[in-house]
Design a protein around this motif. Sequence first.
Motif, mmCIF file in Angstrom:
data_model
loop_
_atom_site.group_PDB
_atom_site.id
_atom_site.type_symbol
_atom_site.label_atom_id
_atom_site.label_comp_id
_atom_site.label_asym_id
_atom_site.label_seq_id
_atom_site.Cartn_x
_atom_site.Cartn_y
_atom_site.Cartn_z
ATOM 1 N N THR A 49 35.100 22.983 70.728
ATOM 2 C CA THR A 49 35.718 21.682 70.466
ATOM 3 C C THR A 49 36.351 21.645 69.078
ATOM 4 O O THR A 49 37.508 21.242 68.913
ATOM 5 C CB THR A 49 34.679 20.555 70.587
ATOM 6 O OG1 THR A 49 34.171 20.528 71.917
ATOM 7 C CG2 THR A 49 35.294 19.205 70.250
ATOM 8 N N SER A 50 35.620 22.098 68.066
ATOM 9 C CA SER A 50 36.136 22.063 66.693
ATOM 10 C C SER A 50 37.297 23.036 66.512
ATOM 11 O O SER A 50 38.264 22.738 65.809
ATOM 12 C CB SER A 50 35.019 22.375 65.697
ATOM 13 O OG SER A 50 34.497 23.659 65.906
ATOM 14 N N ILE A 60 40.401 21.394 68.077
ATOM 15 C CA ILE A 60 40.904 20.293 67.246
ATOM 16 C C ILE A 60 41.581 20.847 66.000
ATOM 17 O O ILE A 60 42.640 20.367 65.574
ATOM 18 C CB ILE A 60 39.759 19.330 66.875
ATOM 19 C CG1 ILE A 60 39.272 18.592 68.129
ATOM 20 C CG2 ILE A 60 40.203 18.337 65.808
ATOM 21 C CD1 ILE A 60 38.041 17.742 67.906
ATOM 22 N N LYS A 94 43.545 18.384 69.140
ATOM 23 C CA LYS A 94 42.890 17.721 70.267
ATOM 24 C C LYS A 94 42.041 18.741 71.019
ATOM 25 O O LYS A 94 42.188 19.944 70.847
ATOM 26 C CB LYS A 94 43.918 17.092 71.211
ATOM 27 C CG LYS A 94 45.037 18.028 71.654
ATOM 28 C CD LYS A 94 46.102 17.274 72.431
ATOM 29 C CE LYS A 94 47.293 18.170 72.750
ATOM 30 N NZ LYS A 94 48.352 17.460 73.499
ATOM 31 N N SER A 95 41.147 18.243 71.840
ATOM 32 C CA SER A 95 40.254 19.142 72.557
ATOM 33 C C SER A 95 40.071 18.693 73.999
ATOM 34 O O SER A 95 40.020 17.506 74.289
ATOM 35 C CB SER A 95 38.891 19.207 71.868
ATOM 36 O OG SER A 95 37.984 19.997 72.606
#
Length: 495
Positions: free
Chosen positions: A185-186, A189, A194-195
């Motif tokens: 996720t990080s 982003i 965005k994820s």
Amino acid sequence: MIEKVLIANRGEIALRVIRTCNALGIKTVAVYSDEDYNSLHVKKADESYHIGEAAPAKSYLNQEKILDVMLSSGTDAVHPGYGFLSENDDFARLCEKNKINFIGPSADSMNLCGDKMECKAAMLKAKVPTVPGSPGLVKDADEAEKIANDIGYPVLLKSVYGGGGRGIRLVTNDKELREGFETVTSESISAVGKSAIIVEKFLEKTRHIEYQMCRDHHGNAVHLFERECSIQRRNQKLIEQTPSPVVDASKREEIGELVVRAAEAVDYTNLGTAEFLRADNGEFYFIEINARLQVEHPISEMVSGLDFVKLQIDIANGEPLPFKQKDLKMNGYAIECRINAEDTFLDFAPSTGPVPDVTIPAGPNVRCDTYLYSGCTVSPFYDSLMAKLCTWGPTFEESRTRMLTALNDMYVQGVETSIPLYKTILNSEEYKKGELSTDFLKRYDMINRLTEDLKKEKEEKSEAALAAAIIHSEYFKSRVQNSDANSTSWKHKLD
């Protein structure tokens, strides 16, 4: 018709596009950052324009700045190469809006291909087999964990907006999944702002096999054969070859039909690549479409006899494909080694700095696409790829041995390279037998084997140097003994 092309890229791919444009009589426009002031693509283009600082975000990813150059220079088309803006549908749409011919797929098609979940849905609808996994995006780690337990570990967590091996994590249990979910996720982003994550079954001992696809604006579509891309590090390709050792004529036709179906499913035009994983049981699973020219396109050019950049330009000009599938034949075997500026023993960490001297391999059926020249610099701001070394032969063995010769001929001073590793791989019995998989380096302990090869090479060089010194000494002594009265003093010096 296209008369002037801006290349929104740098390095060897910019030079590659310039060569074809020159052959077609098309004017070229280069853009460059502070870091690339002395680069070859700047010197080889008909016009060159500075677009910003070294950091990609302030130069090669600066859409507005590149658009300004296109408009002010009278450019009527743009070639994005690969990387940077090549798969950015916003940039493609910006070009379309300003009546600039984007040499690639439409913005809408690119957007669909870039969304792994939407693309997967389109493939399922077109009856193109995909890897088992989540039916859609997973909203959180809890849902991801449930799906992983349903399909069974190990699984891959993949960012929909990933690419080039980034945004992917292999996890083998619930704990790793939760940690990996946060990491992916990080990363997503950080890369694109965005994820969105999907879960896919991890297929062990897989091969990465991709198909070059091509479709014009009149609905004609073909595949331009497969490439075996299984030898990788951190999900990024190192060595590619065509044809694949495990694809015969019947399988090539079978998967080729799926590739054409995939291109039609996303209304793809121009050149692109449909990528597949081949499981150990021989089943093929679609994973994604790369909506651009591939790094490894030269080996497909070598076996097909086609100029892919010319083909891209012709399609962008609205011309129909000049051939049908039955007209295309594979000829021989080709291998590509990506010559990276990396330290193999430091987990492939980038190696940068000045290159005081370089030797580029040449000879029959040897091709080297590169930006290198004596006195250039390998920049820390960009990808570590320095050159694409390719060889062709009527048989696999001739292509392989020709590549080993070319690797021995290539010399890059000042930075660490991947050349020694490639020699170890190409000399391995597993590679010769075609026993390839995406975990090839780990499965066959290639790094330790490289260490042994380098140790042996050092010992052989020391022995050769000692033998040469002895021969030279004996020769010198014989000269001294046959010389004039001064020989006594010379013999004393020798002793």
